[in-house]
Design an enzyme around this catalytic site. Structure first.
Site, short mmCIF file in Angstrom:
data_model
loop_
_atom_site.label_atom_id
_atom_site.label_comp_id
_atom_site.label_asym_id
_atom_site.label_seq_id
_atom_site.Cartn_x
_atom_site.Cartn_y
_atom_site.Cartn_z
CG ASN A 151 -2.10 0.91 1.07
OD1 ASN A 151 -1.98 2.03 0.62
ND2 ASN A 151 -3.26 0.43 1.49
CG ASN A 155 -13.47 -1.82 3.86
OD1 ASN A 155 -13.89 -2.63 4.67
ND2 ASN A 155 -12.41 -1.07 4.09
CG HIS A 172 -9.88 -1.62 -9.82
ND1 HIS A 172 -9.67 -1.31 -11.14
CD2 HIS A 172 -9.37 -2.86 -9.65
CE1 HIS A 172 -9.05 -2.30 -11.74
NE2 HIS A 172 -8.85 -3.26 -10.85
CG HIS A 227 -9.28 -2.62 -3.87
ND1 HIS A 227 -10.33 -1.80 -4.25
CD2 HIS A 227 -8.79 -2.08 -2.72
CE1 HIS A 227 -10.45 -0.81 -3.39
NE2 HIS A 227 -9.55 -0.95 -2.44
CD GLN A 269 -6.96 -1.56 2.14
OE1 GLN A 269 -5.93 -1.10 2.65
NE2 GLN A 269 -8.13 -0.92 2.19
CD GLU A 306 -26.56 -0.32 17.46
OE1 GLU A 306 -27.57 -1.01 17.24
OE2 GLU A 306 -26.60 0.93 17.63
#
Length: 342
Positions: free
Chosen positions: A75, A154, A165, A167, A169, A317
């Site tokens: 990254n 995500n 795009h 992808h 991580q 939460e």
């Protein structure tokens, strides 16, 4: 006289998080005047402004190769890094601590096409992604400086992704991830109390109930768990217990990829849209002396509870730490099971 809310209003124990989840599906029809998510616009197969497309220049000046398959790179804006600045260990008190943000952060581009998702890729392409994830895990397991590895994705604007795009991580770090530690604590307690494995008990309960199973083949299974927090939350397990991706056979890996894709295709077919979600792989620490009780699994947490309506985390939460759900797992599983997939 109180309305009959059987099967709509109750709390359930989350055995892995060791906390209560409250279900109040009788509130799901209440008027909603809050924020709504719009459908995402169609994207081109190649975007000259995308820093993940083949041949494009990234922010740091590196040029992507003209890749035709899965592409992995470190990254350019890492959360953790091998060259993170050294931090002084001097403390003014015994409570506050700080250390170097050490680790490896990588990006995994699933496909050179800008506008395709893993639910739309050929199954062989999805299986290739899973194989690359396993390769990455095997690399990090050979490093003494890495404690834990998180593989995640995500997907969609609703979860805040910065680039459409396809992808995911990888974060490989020198500390334990909190949620895995919770799981390990819960499995240890269950083993001491019953002599049995907690993950095995969950799988046995879901298979026996059957009503929440979304997809299944010889070596993998996907289901909305009895204790789901998000409306369409799905857990995906290899049926044989593995502590991490490292030890999955090729056939187990391919079956897990197939069940994952069947789940995401059901997601997309449910509302006729590319369904957003946060996906995480939960795995034991890479150098744990005894991880025989841990069971590798994927967790998909889509934010949508109705078309255009996001489950926002609010007072219970964020403040109290307990989830309040507006839907019942069985009802949401029935919706996904009814979706016809290619």
């Amino acid at each position: 006289m109180q309305k009959n809310t059987d099967g709509q209003w109750e709390k359930r124990w989350h055995p892995l998080r060791e906390e209560w989840v409250v279900y109040a599906a009788h509130r799901n029809s209440r008027p909603w005047q809050g924020a709504q998510e719009a459908l995402e616009e169609d994207a081109p197969s190649y975007d000259p402004a995308c820093y993940l497309c083949p041949g494009n220049t990234r922010v740091g000046g590196q040029v992507n190769p003209l890749y035709e398959d899965v592409y992995v790179f470190d990254n350019d804006h890492p959360v953790v890094g091998l060259h993170a600045p050294d931090i002084s260990h001097s403390l003014h008190n015994a409570v506050y601590q700080k250390q170097k943000a050490y680790g490896v952060a990588r990006v995994v581009c699933y496909n050179p096409q800008h506008n395709i998702t893993m639910s739309e890729m050929p199954l062989s392409g999805v299986q290739k992604v899973f194989s690359v994830w396993r390769d990455q895990m095997q690399e990090f397991t050979g490093r003494a400086d890495i404690h834990s590895v998180l593989i995640f994705e995500n997907k969609g604007k609703a979860v805040g992704v910065s680039n459409p795009h396809p992808h995911g991580q990888i974060y490989a770090v020198d500390f334990p991830f909190s949620m895995v530690e919770k799981h390990r604590h819960a499995t240890t307690k269950h083993r001491q109390a019953t002599g049995n494995n907690l993950f095995a008990a969950i799988l046995q309960a879901e298979i026996k109930a059957d009503t929440r199973i979304i997809a299944e083949n010889q070596h993998a299974i996907a289901f909305i768990p009895f204790f789901a927090r998000y409306a369409y939350e799905v857990m995906i397990f290899p049926k044989k217990r593995h502590a991490s991706l490292n030890t999955l056979s090729d056939v187990e890996l391919c079956d897990m990829a197939e069940v994952f894709q069947q789940t995401t295709r059901r997601y997309d077919g449910l509302y006729g849209m590319s369904f957003p979600y946060v996906m995480n792989f939960f795995q034991a620490p890479v150098h744990q002396a005894d991880s025989s009780d841990y069971h590798l699994h994927m967790l998909l947490q889509p934010p949508l509870r109705q078309p255009g309506l996001v489950k926002f985390l609010a007072g219970p939460e964020i403040g109290a730490g307990n989830f309040m759900a507006d839907t019942m797992p069985e009802a949401k599983a029935a919706e996904l099971r009814a979706v016809t997939i290619p």
